[in-house]
Motif scaffolding. Structure first.
Motif, PDB file in Angstrom:
ATOM      1  N   PHE A  22      45.897  41.951   6.885  1.00 18.86           N
ATOM      2  CA  PHE A  22      47.025  41.485   6.085  1.00 18.86           C
ATOM      3  C   PHE A  22      46.733  41.591   4.589  1.00 18.86           C
ATOM      4  CE2 PHE A  22      48.270  39.486  10.102  1.00 18.86           C
ATOM      5  CZ  PHE A  22      49.622  39.773  10.086  1.00 18.86           C
ATOM      6  N   SER A  23      47.804  41.597   3.800  1.00 17.58           N
ATOM      7  CA  SER A  23      47.659  41.758   2.350  1.00 17.58           C
ATOM      8  C   SER A  23      47.010  40.515   1.729  1.00 17.58           C
ATOM      9  CB  SER A  23      49.030  41.966   1.714  1.00 17.58           C
ATOM     10  OG  SER A  23      49.771  40.768   1.806  1.00 17.58           O
ATOM     11  N   ASP A  24      46.490  40.690   0.504  1.00 17.92           N
ATOM     12  CA  ASP A  24      45.820  39.591  -0.197  1.00 17.92           C
ATOM     13  C   ASP A  24      46.740  38.379  -0.382  1.00 17.92           C
ATOM     14  OD1 ASP A  24      43.681  41.211  -0.267  1.00 17.92           O
ATOM     15  OD2 ASP A  24      43.659  41.528  -2.450  1.00 17.92           O
ATOM     16  N   GLU A  25      48.040  38.649  -0.663  1.00 19.59           N
ATOM     17  CA  GLU A  25      48.984  37.534  -0.851  1.00 19.59           C
ATOM     18  C   GLU A  25      49.081  36.703   0.423  1.00 19.59           C
ATOM     19  OE1 GLU A  25      50.186  40.738  -1.562  1.00 19.59           O
ATOM     20  OE2 GLU A  25      49.796  40.557  -3.719  1.00 19.59           O
ATOM     21  N   ILE A  26      49.141  37.398   1.562  1.00 22.30           N
ATOM     22  CA  ILE A  26      49.284  36.680   2.835  1.00 22.30           C
ATOM     23  C   ILE A  26      47.989  35.941   3.171  1.00 22.30           C
ATOM     24  CG2 ILE A  26      49.588  37.012   5.331  1.00 22.30           C
ATOM     25  CD1 ILE A  26      51.785  38.978   4.700  1.00 22.30           C
ATOM     26  N   ILE A  27      46.840  36.569   2.889  1.00 27.86           N
ATOM     27  CA  ILE A  27      45.553  35.904   3.137  1.00 27.86           C
ATOM     28  C   ILE A  27      45.460  34.624   2.301  1.00 27.86           C
ATOM     29  CG2 ILE A  27      43.032  36.121   2.923  1.00 27.86           C
ATOM     30  CD1 ILE A  27      43.393  39.129   3.433  1.00 27.86           C
ATOM     31  N   ALA A  28      45.866  34.713   1.039  1.00 23.29           N
ATOM     32  CA  ALA A  28      45.844  33.539   0.167  1.00 23.29           C
ATOM     33  C   ALA A  28      46.767  32.455   0.728  1.00 23.29           C
ATOM     34  CB  ALA A  28      46.265  33.920  -1.245  1.00 23.29           C
ATOM     35  N   THR A  29      47.932  32.868   1.211  1.00 24.39           N
ATOM     36  CA  THR A  29      48.912  31.902   1.712  1.00 24.39           C
ATOM     37  C   THR A  29      48.395  31.182   2.949  1.00 24.39           C
ATOM     38  OG1 THR A  29      50.618  33.411   0.929  1.00 24.39           O
ATOM     39  CG2 THR A  29      51.334  31.618   2.346  1.00 24.39           C
ATOM     40  N   ILE A  30      47.794  31.952   3.885  1.00 24.56           N
ATOM     41  CA  ILE A  30      47.366  31.367   5.157  1.00 24.56           C
ATOM     42  C   ILE A  30      46.238  30.342   4.953  1.00 24.56           C
ATOM     43  CG2 ILE A  30      45.520  32.918   5.983  1.00 24.56           C
ATOM     44  CD1 ILE A  30      47.093  33.075   8.626  1.00 24.56           C
ATOM     45  N   SER A  31      45.480  30.471   3.863  1.00 24.90           N
ATOM     46  CA  SER A  31      44.353  29.558   3.644  1.00 24.90           C
ATOM     47  C   SER A  31      44.804  28.112   3.444  1.00 24.90           C
ATOM     48  CB  SER A  31      43.543  30.024   2.429  1.00 24.90           C
ATOM     49  OG  SER A  31      44.319  29.881   1.271  1.00 24.90           O
ATOM     50  N   THR A  32      46.082  27.922   3.114  1.00 24.38           N
ATOM     51  CA  THR A  32      46.543  26.563   2.799  1.00 24.38           C
ATOM     52  C   THR A  32      47.327  25.913   3.941  1.00 24.38           C
ATOM     53  OG1 THR A  32      48.690  27.219   1.918  1.00 24.38           O
ATOM     54  CG2 THR A  32      46.838  27.312   0.399  1.00 24.38           C
ATOM     55  N   LYS A  33      47.354  26.553   5.107  1.00 26.90           N
ATOM     56  CA  LYS A  33      48.291  26.122   6.153  1.00 26.90           C
ATOM     57  C   LYS A  33      47.990  24.773   6.801  1.00 26.90           C
ATOM     58  CE  LYS A  33      45.481  27.183   9.773  1.00 26.90           C
ATOM     59  NZ  LYS A  33      44.344  26.905   8.867  1.00 26.90           N
ATOM     60  N   SER A  34      46.747  24.255   6.641  1.00 26.52           N
ATOM     61  CA  SER A  34      46.421  22.988   7.320  1.00 26.52           C
ATOM     62  C   SER A  34      46.885  21.759   6.551  1.00 26.52           C
ATOM     63  CB  SER A  34      44.915  22.864   7.537  1.00 26.52           C
ATOM     64  OG  SER A  34      44.443  23.934   8.303  1.00 26.52           O
ATOM     65  N   VAL A  35      47.297  21.925   5.300  1.00 26.68           N
ATOM     66  CA  VAL A  35      47.588  20.735   4.492  1.00 26.68           C
ATOM     67  C   VAL A  35      49.086  20.498   4.310  1.00 26.68           C
ATOM     68  CG1 VAL A  35      45.389  20.989   3.306  1.00 26.68           C
ATOM     69  CG2 VAL A  35      47.450  21.850   2.222  1.00 26.68           C
ATOM     70  N   THR A  36      49.413  19.273   3.967  1.00 24.17           N
ATOM     71  CA  THR A  36      50.797  18.847   3.836  1.00 24.17           C
ATOM     72  C   THR A  36      51.585  19.724   2.838  1.00 24.17           C
ATOM     73  OG1 THR A  36      52.166  16.918   3.403  1.00 24.17           O
ATOM     74  CG2 THR A  36      50.121  17.047   2.182  1.00 24.17           C
ATOM     75  N   THR A  37      52.866  19.980   3.146  1.00 19.55           N
ATOM     76  CA  THR A  37      53.671  20.970   2.424  1.00 19.55           C
ATOM     77  C   THR A  37      53.560  20.955   0.898  1.00 19.55           C
ATOM     78  OG1 THR A  37      55.195  20.875   4.268  1.00 19.55           O
ATOM     79  CG2 THR A  37      55.966  22.020   2.316  1.00 19.55           C
ATOM     80  N   PRO A  38      53.773  19.800   0.218  1.00 21.13           N
ATOM     81  CA  PRO A  38      53.722  19.864  -1.249  1.00 21.13           C
ATOM     82  C   PRO A  38      52.380  20.360  -1.802  1.00 21.13           C
ATOM     83  CG  PRO A  38      53.947  17.592  -0.468  1.00 21.13           C
ATOM     84  CD  PRO A  38      54.144  18.474   0.707  1.00 21.13           C
ATOM     85  N   VAL A  39      51.280  19.936  -1.162  1.00 17.42           N
ATOM     86  CA  VAL A  39      49.954  20.376  -1.627  1.00 17.42           C
ATOM     87  C   VAL A  39      49.775  21.861  -1.320  1.00 17.42           C
ATOM     88  CG1 VAL A  39      47.463  19.996  -1.463  1.00 17.42           C
ATOM     89  CG2 VAL A  39      49.020  18.077  -1.237  1.00 17.42           C
ATOM     90  N   SER A  40      50.178  22.268  -0.125  1.00 19.44           N
ATOM     91  CA  SER A  40      50.074  23.666   0.267  1.00 19.44           C
ATOM     92  C   SER A  40      50.818  24.578  -0.713  1.00 19.44           C
ATOM     93  CB  SER A  40      50.625  23.829   1.684  1.00 19.44           C
ATOM     94  OG  SER A  40      50.998  25.149   1.911  1.00 19.44           O
ATOM     95  N   MET A  41      52.019  24.155  -1.111  1.00 16.25           N
ATOM     96  CA  MET A  41      52.818  24.929  -2.069  1.00 16.25           C
ATOM     97  C   MET A  41      52.093  25.038  -3.406  1.00 16.25           C
ATOM     98  SD  MET A  41      55.844  25.577  -0.666  1.00 16.25           S
ATOM     99  CE  MET A  41      57.497  25.020  -0.863  1.00 16.25           C
ATOM    100  N   ALA A  42      51.526  23.907  -3.847  1.00 11.62           N
ATOM    101  CA  ALA A  42      50.842  23.896  -5.140  1.00 11.62           C
ATOM    102  C   ALA A  42      49.630  24.820  -5.120  1.00 11.62           C
ATOM    103  CB  ALA A  42      50.408  22.462  -5.488  1.00 11.62           C
ATOM    104  N   ILE A  43      48.818  24.753  -4.048  1.00 14.44           N
ATOM    105  CA  ILE A  43      47.630  25.617  -3.977  1.00 14.44           C
ATOM    106  C   ILE A  43      48.063  27.072  -3.891  1.00 14.44           C
ATOM    107  CG2 ILE A  43      45.458  26.086  -2.770  1.00 14.44           C
ATOM    108  CD1 ILE A  43      45.729  23.362  -1.423  1.00 14.44           C
ATOM    109  N   THR A  44      49.035  27.349  -3.005  1.00 10.19           N
ATOM    110  CA  THR A  44      49.512  28.721  -2.807  1.00 10.19           C
ATOM    111  C   THR A  44      49.900  29.356  -4.140  1.00 10.19           C
ATOM    112  OG1 THR A  44      50.369  28.114  -0.656  1.00 10.19           O
ATOM    113  CG2 THR A  44      51.176  30.142  -1.577  1.00 10.19           C
ATOM    114  N   GLU A  45      50.624  28.591  -4.935  1.00 10.16           N
ATOM    115  CA  GLU A  45      51.068  29.117  -6.223  1.00 10.16           C
ATOM    116  C   GLU A  45      49.874  29.426  -7.130  1.00 10.16           C
ATOM    117  OE1 GLU A  45      55.031  28.272  -8.198  1.00 10.16           O
ATOM    118  OE2 GLU A  45      53.682  26.731  -8.963  1.00 10.16           O
TER     119      GLU A  45
END
Lengths: 123, 229
Positions: free
Chosen positions: B117-140
């Motif tokens: 998968f692309s780097d963007e998707i790899i970065a996104t998947i790394s945050t999947k275990s945490v609660t939505t607002p935190v996941s969004m903040a890290i992803t960004e």
């Protein structure tokens, strides 16, 4: 009926803590969500006995019992990404599930081992 | 006017479906009958059939969503009630949570990288275990895709809630502390809601796991992504 008003009033108190947390989060640019900051503040005030347990117990129990309901609108958001469940996206879904299970196994087994070791030592 | 109409129907309909699905779950307590799953599937089907866009549903749905904030605040109550047990077992609890957070990020990143998968998707998947607002903040902050993060977080939540009983039996995880940590670390608030149904103490441990793992993931993820991706 009195219990109903108590629950409503206590949820309003919880909501004020949420707003306080949001305000702190935005003014200090923290990455921790406002709701979590609100929870930590409420917990500390309970410890310090500034907030009495009887101010929030009924409302807290009620809202926690129906936590699942509150997730439904967000999870319905899947509807915007249904194409994730076919082709390459499906692999991604599987990876998330496998990784989730790995987290549960590792954190569960490690903490269980440590807790039991401690319990045996204390006996 | 029509928006107000759809909005009110959305609120009432969601609550009714939730009550019905909770009743069904009480009768047939199977992993796949958990209310958040059955209600969501029903609503998705209804919206698809009647061709109502998600945004229209959310004119009402966001009022239900608004209660998530105070609900997270309310987790202070079980935390306070169980404080003595938690303090006594703080080291095992923290160790489990941090191990889970690290393995969650690493396994997600490695599996996504390995399947190309692309780097963007790899970065996104790394945050999947945490609660939505935190996941969004890290992803960004690490260059991921925000809407995708939200959906992966939901998949992590639902899959943990559906599969936990089976997994715990398979790996002989039977201590309530361990179950709480596992669900909170892997499936954030949805896992915590599942734990809360089992017992107040398991739910409290779960909420601690949710918070600590969110903090841990937000600290370690930028480093891991820079080194590995």
């Amino acid at each position: 009926m009195l219990t109903f008003y108590k629950i409503v009033f206590q949820i309003v108190i919880l909501y004020l803590f949420f707003l306080l947390g949001e305000w702190i989060q935005q003014s200090l640019h923290l990455f921790i969500p406002g709701s979590v900051i609100g929870m930590i503040i409420l917990f500390l005030l309970l410890l310090l006995n500034v907030v009495k347990l009887s101010w929030i117990d009924l409302g807290s129990k009620f809202i926690i019992r129906h936590l699942a309901l509150l997730f439904i609108p967000v999870t319905v958001g899947v509807i915007e990404y249904l194409n994730l469940f076919k082709g390459d996206g499906l692999i991604l879904v599987f990876i998330v599930i496998i990784s989730t299970l790995l987290v549960m196994i590792s954190s569960g087994l490690l903490s269980q081992w440590l807790v039991q070791r401690k319990e045996i030592k204390n006996d | 006017m029509t928006n107000l109409y759809i909005g009110s129907i959305a609120i009432i309909g969601t609550v009714i479906l939730y009550i019905l699905s909770a009743k069904i779950h009480d009768r047939f307590a199977k992993p796949y009958t958990i209310p958040v799953l059955t209600s969501t599937v029903c609503i998705v089907i209804i919206l698809l059939i009647s061709d109502i866009p998600y945004a229209a549903y959310m004119t009402g749905g966001r009022w239900i969503n608004e209660f998530l904030g105070p609900a997270v605040v309310a987790l202070a109550y079980p935390l306070y009630m169980q404080r003595h047990t938690i303090i006594k077992l703080l080291i095992p609890i923290l160790s489990g949570i941090i191990a889970g957070a690290v393995i969650g990020v690493l396994s997600g990143v490695f599996l996504a990288k390995w399947t190309g998968f692309s780097d963007e998707i790899i970065a996104t998947i790394s945050t999947k275990s945490v609660t939505t607002p935190v996941s969004m903040a890290i992803t960004e902050s690490i260059g991921g895709i925000r809407p995708l993060a939200a959906i992966l977080v939901i998949i992590a939540g639902i899959s943990g809630a559906v599969l936990n009983d089976l997994l715990f039996k398979l790996f002989k995880i039977h201590h309530y502390i361990a179950k709480g940590i596992a669900l909170g670390s892997a499936s954030h608030a949805i896992g915590t809601a599942t734990s809360m149904e089992k017992s107040l103490i398991q739910g409290s441990v779960s909420s601690i796991a949710m918070v600590i793992s969110a903090i841990t993931v937000s600290i370690i993820t930028p480093g891991i992504i820079t080194f590995l991706v």
